[in-house]
Design an enzyme around this catalytic site. Structure first.
Site, PDB file in Angstrom:
ATOM      1  N   LYS A 111      50.826 -21.237  26.187  1.00 26.09           N
ATOM      2  CA  LYS A 111      50.368 -21.541  27.646  1.00 26.09           C
ATOM      3  C   LYS A 111      51.206 -21.194  28.892  1.00 26.09           C
ATOM      4  O   LYS A 111      50.594 -20.893  29.766  1.00 26.09           O
ATOM      5  CB  LYS A 111      49.964 -23.138  27.363  1.00 26.09           C
ATOM      6  CG  LYS A 111      48.707 -23.474  26.626  1.00 26.09           C
ATOM      7  CD  LYS A 111      48.372 -24.660  27.402  1.00 26.09           C
ATOM      8  CE  LYS A 111      46.834 -25.129  26.139  1.00 26.09           C
ATOM      9  NZ  LYS A 111      46.370 -26.440  26.622  1.00 26.09           N
ATOM     10  N   LYS A 204      41.974 -17.353  17.917  1.00 23.06           N
ATOM     11  CA  LYS A 204      41.025 -18.608  18.004  1.00 23.06           C
ATOM     12  C   LYS A 204      39.966 -18.441  19.179  1.00 23.06           C
ATOM     13  O   LYS A 204      40.170 -18.044  19.903  1.00 23.06           O
ATOM     14  CB  LYS A 204      42.132 -19.518  18.369  1.00 23.06           C
ATOM     15  CG  LYS A 204      41.976 -20.791  17.913  1.00 23.06           C
ATOM     16  CD  LYS A 204      43.001 -21.761  18.556  1.00 23.06           C
ATOM     17  CE  LYS A 204      43.375 -22.032  19.743  1.00 23.06           C
ATOM     18  NZ  LYS A 204      44.300 -22.998  20.264  1.00 23.06           N
ATOM     19  N   LYS A 207      38.831 -21.688  25.139  1.00 21.59           N
ATOM     20  CA  LYS A 207      38.064 -21.887  26.450  1.00 21.59           C
ATOM     21  C   LYS A 207      38.591 -20.968  27.512  1.00 21.59           C
ATOM     22  O   LYS A 207      38.065 -20.227  28.417  1.00 21.59           O
ATOM     23  CB  LYS A 207      38.538 -23.080  27.128  1.00 21.59           C
ATOM     24  CG  LYS A 207      37.879 -24.329  26.382  1.00 21.59           C
ATOM     25  CD  LYS A 207      38.516 -25.697  27.097  1.00 21.59           C
ATOM     26  CE  LYS A 207      38.379 -26.960  25.882  1.00 21.59           C
ATOM     27  NZ  LYS A 207      38.693 -28.064  26.487  1.00 21.59           N
TER      28      LYS A 207
HETATM   29  P1  TYM Z   1      41.755 -29.454  23.319  1.00 22.69           P
HETATM   30  O1  TYM Z   1      41.125 -30.127  24.418  1.00 22.69           O
HETATM   31  O2  TYM Z   1      42.566 -27.956  23.371  1.00 22.69           O
HETATM   32  O3  TYM Z   1      40.890 -29.404  21.812  1.00 22.69           O
HETATM   33  C1  TYM Z   1      40.165 -30.383  21.442  1.00 22.69           C
HETATM   34  C2  TYM Z   1      40.088 -30.520  20.090  1.00 22.69           C
HETATM   35  O4  TYM Z   1      39.222 -29.179  19.683  1.00 22.69           O
HETATM   36  C3  TYM Z   1      40.158 -28.741  18.595  1.00 22.69           C
HETATM   37  N1  TYM Z   1      39.873 -27.186  18.639  1.00 22.69           N
HETATM   38  C4  TYM Z   1      39.545 -26.370  17.541  1.00 22.69           C
HETATM   39  N2  TYM Z   1      39.263 -26.747  16.508  1.00 22.69           N
HETATM   40  C5  TYM Z   1      38.822 -25.884  15.734  1.00 22.69           C
HETATM   41  N3  TYM Z   1      38.826 -24.490  16.045  1.00 22.69           N
HETATM   42  C6  TYM Z   1      38.893 -23.913  17.304  1.00 22.69           C
HETATM   43  N4  TYM Z   1      39.147 -23.003  17.737  1.00 22.69           N
HETATM   44  C7  TYM Z   1      39.675 -25.088  18.279  1.00 22.69           C
HETATM   45  N5  TYM Z   1      39.730 -25.090  19.483  1.00 22.69           N
HETATM   46  C8  TYM Z   1      40.240 -26.099  19.808  1.00 22.69           C
HETATM   47  C9  TYM Z   1      41.547 -28.966  18.886  1.00 22.69           C
HETATM   48  O5  TYM Z   1      42.424 -28.848  17.877  1.00 22.69           O
HETATM   49  C10 TYM Z   1      41.199 -30.532  19.312  1.00 22.69           C
HETATM   50  O6  TYM Z   1      41.321 -31.315  18.474  1.00 22.69           O
HETATM   51  N6  TYM Z   1      46.277 -31.515  23.097  1.00 22.69           N
HETATM   52  C11 TYM Z   1      44.756 -31.699  22.603  1.00 22.69           C
HETATM   53  C12 TYM Z   1      44.106 -32.764  23.221  1.00 22.69           C
HETATM   54  C13 TYM Z   1      44.883 -34.388  23.039  1.00 22.69           C
HETATM   55  C14 TYM Z   1      44.755 -34.952  21.843  1.00 22.69           C
HETATM   56  C15 TYM Z   1      45.494 -36.232  22.246  1.00 22.69           C
HETATM   57  C16 TYM Z   1      44.210 -34.877  20.489  1.00 22.69           C
HETATM   58  C17 TYM Z   1      45.627 -34.927  23.869  1.00 22.69           C
HETATM   59  N7  TYM Z   1      45.963 -36.235  23.411  1.00 22.69           N
HETATM   60  C18 TYM Z   1      45.783 -37.289  21.086  1.00 22.69           C
HETATM   61  C19 TYM Z   1      44.526 -35.953  19.599  1.00 22.69           C
HETATM   62  C20 TYM Z   1      45.494 -36.814  19.810  1.00 22.69           C
HETATM   63  C21 TYM Z   1      44.120 -30.483  23.038  1.00 22.69           C
HETATM   64  O7  TYM Z   1      44.537 -29.886  23.983  1.00 22.69           O
HETATM   65  O8  TYM Z   1      42.875 -30.553  22.643  1.00 22.69           O
END
Ligand code: TYM
Length: 341
Positions: A111, A204, A207
């Site tokens: 990032k 992957k 977004k």
């Molecule tokens: P974020 O917002 O990037 O993504 C949300 C969830 O979607 C999953 N994900 C995917 N799974 C499969 N294939 C993909 N291409 C893909 N892209 C995204 C992510 O693994 C995630 O589960 N840091 C986290 C948010 C967060 C969080 C937490 C999660 C903040 N605090 C505490 C769990 C527990 C994030 O940026 O997710």
């Protein structure tokens, strides 16, 4: 006591990876555990967010949660900034985690990119806030996609170091051997833990990818979904009948995984049905299934987003209930650390 926590960032549109890797699995876990599902707005601002768009994205993620089937009466749905325990515990964890641990985080490297000097300090300590999210509720299970695995390992390292550094104090306050924070288990399961780009099976689905054709957004309508699947990159071979045959065929593997996740089945079962058939047969079947699952959700999201007052009420109620769990835990943490409370 078992407790599930997970979160999604309110940045841009949610896509099929977010849905299959995370949100769809959040829904299923409600039957087994008490669940807390957060819209992590504090995390979102680690990179610049337009304030109006941040508010909208917060509503969009909330709507996606509800439209996917998260029941805000059974589960707790709220936005992170409303419950101050997250930021407070994150500060304490900033003082527990080591620079060396954070320096190894691959997501920060991705990032921050080349211009690391110009990344926000918040982006660097992002994983500490994530540990705080989870441990403020002493959560034991965290369903996420594969890309969050390293952050959850860090969460365990933080829990362990805190339990260890304060072990004497914890014992004197009546805590047992295991200290105050659990070793949280990541739940990274199913056929779609890492959904790949529809244009490039080595990337992957994300977004931030420039090409909109690379992902299916939860806001895409039926025609758009079908079109993106039709145009998805594939190879010319028919599907294999066994999993082994998907090795080295990233795009085929990805579409089979998506089908399996949408159908609540395994990749094996999909191959048993479609093995030997070409993509000219498989893609229309996948498009039909995707539309069948996603279109009603899309309609429901639209309906929900049109009534932000309702979404705000859900988030406010969730925040009050989240705070009831987190506030006493945070109070204990402060006593353990030695803060005068
Ligand atoms: P974020 O917002 O990037 O993504 C949300 C969830 O979607 C999953 N994900 C995917 N799974 C499969 N294939 C993909 N291409 C893909 N892209 C995204 C992510 O693994 C995630 O589960 N840091 C986290 C948010 C967060 C969080 C937490 C999660 C903040 N605090 C505490 C769990 C527990 C994030 O940026 O997710």
């Amino acid at each position: 006591t078992p407790r599930v926590f997970s979160g999604v960032q309110p940045t841009g549109n949610l896509h099929l990876g977010n849905y299959l890797g995370a949100v769809r699995r959040f829904v299923a876990m409600q039957d087994e555990y008490p669940c807390i599902y957060c819209v992590v707005d504090l995390h979102a601002i680690t990179v610049w967010q337009d304030p109006v768009e941040l508010t909208q994205a917060t509503h969009n993620v909330t709507a996606a949660y509800l439209a996917a089937g998260i029941d805000p009466k059974r589960s707790i749905v709220f936005n992170q900034s409303r419950v101050t325990a997250h930021a407070e515990l994150a500060w304490i964890f900033n003082c527990v985690a080591r620079m060396g641990w954070l320096n190894r985080m691959t997501q920060f490297k991705e990032k921050a990119g080349k211009d690391r000097e110009n990344a926000s300090a918040g982006l660097f300590v992002y994983p500490n806030l994530m540990a705080a999210d989870i441990l403020a509720y002493q959560a034991t299970h965290v369903p996420v996609g594969e890309d969050q695995k390293q952050h959850l390992e860090l969460t365990r390292d933080i829990a362990q170091k805190f339990n260890h550094d304060y072990s004497e104090r914890l014992a004197s306050l009546g805590y047992g051997e295991d200290g105050m924070f659990p070793m949280t288990e990541p739940i990274i399961q199913g056929p779609a833990t890492r959904v790949m780009s529809l244009r490039d099976g080595s990337k992957k689905m994300s977004k931030s990818e420039a090409s909109d054709a690379s992902r299916i957004n939860l806001t895409d309508d039926a025609d758009m979904i079908a079109q993106k699947i039709r145009k998805a990159k594939t190879d010319p071979e028919p599907l294999p009948s066994e999993l082994k045959g998907l090795e080295g065929r990233a795009e085929a593997d990805n579409l089979v995984g998506i089908y399996a996740a949408l159908a609540n089945t395994t990749k094996d079962a999909v191959l048993a049905q479609y093995g030997g058939q070409g993509f000219s047969a498989f893609k229309p079947a996948l498009a039909e299934l995707a539309v069948e699952v996603l279109a009603p959700m899309n309609d429901e999201m639209r309906r929900l987003v049109a009534d932000p007052g309702h979404l705000d009420a859900v988030l406010a109620d969730g925040a009050a209930r989240a705070n009831e769990i987190a506030a006493p835990i945070l109070h204990d943490v402060k006593r353990v650390v030695g803060f005068v409370t």
